[in-house]
Design an enzyme around this catalytic site. Structure first.
Site, mmCIF file in Angstrom:
data_model
loop_
_atom_site.group_PDB
_atom_site.id
_atom_site.type_symbol
_atom_site.label_atom_id
_atom_site.label_comp_id
_atom_site.label_asym_id
_atom_site.label_seq_id
_atom_site.Cartn_x
_atom_site.Cartn_y
_atom_site.Cartn_z
ATOM 1 N N THR A 20 0.225 -2.259 5.063
ATOM 2 C CA THR A 20 0.417 -3.549 4.391
ATOM 3 C C THR A 20 0.114 -3.458 2.897
ATOM 4 O OG1 THR A 20 -1.855 -4.069 4.970
ATOM 5 C CG2 THR A 20 -0.152 -4.933 6.427
ATOM 6 N N GLY A 21 -0.414 -2.317 2.448
ATOM 7 C CA GLY A 21 -0.822 -2.178 1.045
ATOM 8 C C GLY A 21 0.324 -1.766 0.139
ATOM 9 N N ARG A 37 -7.892 -7.350 9.835
ATOM 10 C CA ARG A 37 -7.375 -8.621 9.277
ATOM 11 C C ARG A 37 -5.866 -8.755 9.470
ATOM 12 N NH1 ARG A 37 -10.715 -6.638 5.272
ATOM 13 N NH2 ARG A 37 -9.014 -5.503 4.311
ATOM 14 N N SER A 38 -5.174 -7.617 9.477
ATOM 15 C CA SER A 38 -3.703 -7.666 9.503
ATOM 16 C C SER A 38 -3.110 -7.529 10.895
ATOM 17 C CB SER A 38 -3.130 -6.569 8.603
ATOM 18 O OG SER A 38 -3.505 -6.818 7.277
ATOM 19 N N CYS A 75 -2.510 9.283 -8.858
ATOM 20 C CA CYS A 75 -1.206 8.921 -9.439
ATOM 21 C C CYS A 75 -1.070 9.367 -10.899
ATOM 22 C CB CYS A 75 -0.981 7.419 -9.305
ATOM 23 S SG CYS A 75 -2.442 6.420 -9.589
ATOM 24 N N LYS A 119 -10.982 12.760 -12.213
ATOM 25 C CA LYS A 119 -9.903 13.150 -11.292
ATOM 26 C C LYS A 119 -8.818 13.879 -12.081
ATOM 27 C CE LYS A 119 -10.540 9.032 -8.525
ATOM 28 N NZ LYS A 119 -10.059 7.648 -8.378
ATOM 29 N N HIS A 177 2.739 4.185 -14.579
ATOM 30 C CA HIS A 177 1.695 4.723 -15.452
ATOM 31 C C HIS A 177 2.377 5.510 -16.572
ATOM 32 C CE1 HIS A 177 -1.108 3.377 -12.594
ATOM 33 N NE2 HIS A 177 -1.567 4.521 -12.108
#
Ligand code: A2P
Length: 335
Positions: free
Chosen positions: A13-14, A41-42, A130, A214, A243
């Site tokens: 769901t993200g 929750r989902s 990312c 990172k 980005h």
């Protein structure tokens, strides 16, 4: 007999999970059965895959029986808990979180750069951060041509890098501004709309943020240059998707602007977008929805004889997350 693989998407769901579903569709990944997971929750909601509603399930060991590949983008704490359990159930996990990236037993893979690393996996393959992915894409051809000596990178990172809550924060603040209301941050530390926040992830005692470290550590691991000096600054900007990174790259052998243009144009996954006279250079609104990272503004460093400045932009939900993860799975399936 049905062909294809039993695939799980954890965090479906993200922002990254939703993009993973779209990329699996677009790239016609051989999915025989899809199981989607999110937080409790989902449970009861559905997500869409190939025009069908797929129920969202709770993560529990029995639910992974028979799964062959699991894409995980539910965060680090969840990955640490779930990934070993999913591997025990017999699947290979492609994990998008920070949980395993620097583990020496876990390959950290950008398929255009170090596909060979995936071969040594022990059940988990990590997908890099990312910003790191977008930064290393143009660094690799420069390194192959002239050996990298030092990298200075400053990022301009979109709200969606912080997931659906980050996107929502920027959207709500922008709407509040339009209505003349107060812009209240709910996810970021500060108002992001019409602002810049030079703080992503926790500060370390040396003043660098987790996001900056990172970029340092993952760049070294992916490019297989363990001692590469990398000077990072990472900044959250009021952009929804993509980005952008301003990079200064110093090499042992001088690389001219013309040669860099050839190298970038020839590298898979990079698009050269560099016609300054035509006002053509990479921007988030150009690159959003694209799988390639776009590179431009290529200039010799006026302060150094063997360094280049350039600007690279990538859709961090696609190449910075979901596309890279699906490419890793394609590598694993190919063997
Ligand atoms: P949920 O939507 O139920 O909160 P994003 O990075 O866009 O914030 O998305 C995070 C994803 O990880 C969402 O799908 C979220 O589900 C999921 N998630 C968060 N916590 C858990 C958890 N404890 N177990 C499984 N999935 C989780």
């Amino acid at each position: 007999m049905a062909t294809g693989l039993c695939v799980a998407v954890v965090g479906a769901t993200g922002a990254a999970g939703q993009t993973t579903l779209r990329i699996l569709e677009e790239r016609k990944f051989p999915v025989r059965e899809l199981r989607c997971f999110a937080s409790e929750r989902s449970v009861g909601k559905t997500v869409t895959f190939l025009d069908e509603a797929v129920p969202v399930r709770k993560v529990e060991p029995e639910a992974f029986r028979g799964v062959e590949i699991a894409f995980c983008s539910a965060g680090s704490a969840q990955a640490k808990e779930y990934a070993p359990m999913i591997v025990r159930a017999g699947a290979i996990v492609v994990d998008k979180s920070n949980a395993f990236r620097m583990d020496p037993n876990v390959p950290l893979v950008v398929p255009e750069i170090n596909p060979h690393a995936a071969r040594g996996h022990q059940g988990i393959v990590a997908c890099p951060n990312c910003t790191t992915i977008v930064t290393v894409m143009p660094l690799k051809p420069l390194h192959d041509a002239g050996r990298l000596r030092r990298v200075v990178a400053t990022s301009f990172q979109a709200a969606s890098g912080a997931g659906v809550n980050g996107l929502d924060d920027l959207r709500q603040q922008s709407l509040a501004w339009a209505r003349g209301e107060a812009m209240v941050p709910h996810h970021f530390q500060h108002q992001l709309a019409f602002n810049l926040i030079p703080h992503i992830d926790k500060f370390g005692s040396d003043g660098y943020t987790g996001e900056e470290m990172k970029l340092v550590n993952e760049t070294r691991k992916i490019l297989e240059i363990p001692d590469l000096p990398v000077a990072p600054t990472t900044v959250r900007v009021p952009v929804f998707t993509c980005h952008s990174i301003a990079v200064n790259a110093e090499t042992d052998q001088k690389i001219s602007v013309a040669r860099a243009r050839e190298l970038f144009a020839a590298f898979p996954g990079l698009t050269l977008w560099d016609e300054p006279a035509e006002n053509r250079y990479p921007m988030p609104i150009v690159v959003e929805g694209q799988d390639d990272c776009y590179v431009g503004r290529i200039r010799e460093d006026l302060s150094h004889p063997r360094a280049l400045n350039f600007w690279v932009v990538g859709d961090q939900l696609r190449k910075g997350a979901a596309t890279n993860a699906v490419q890793i799975a394609e590598l694993l399936v190919r063997g």
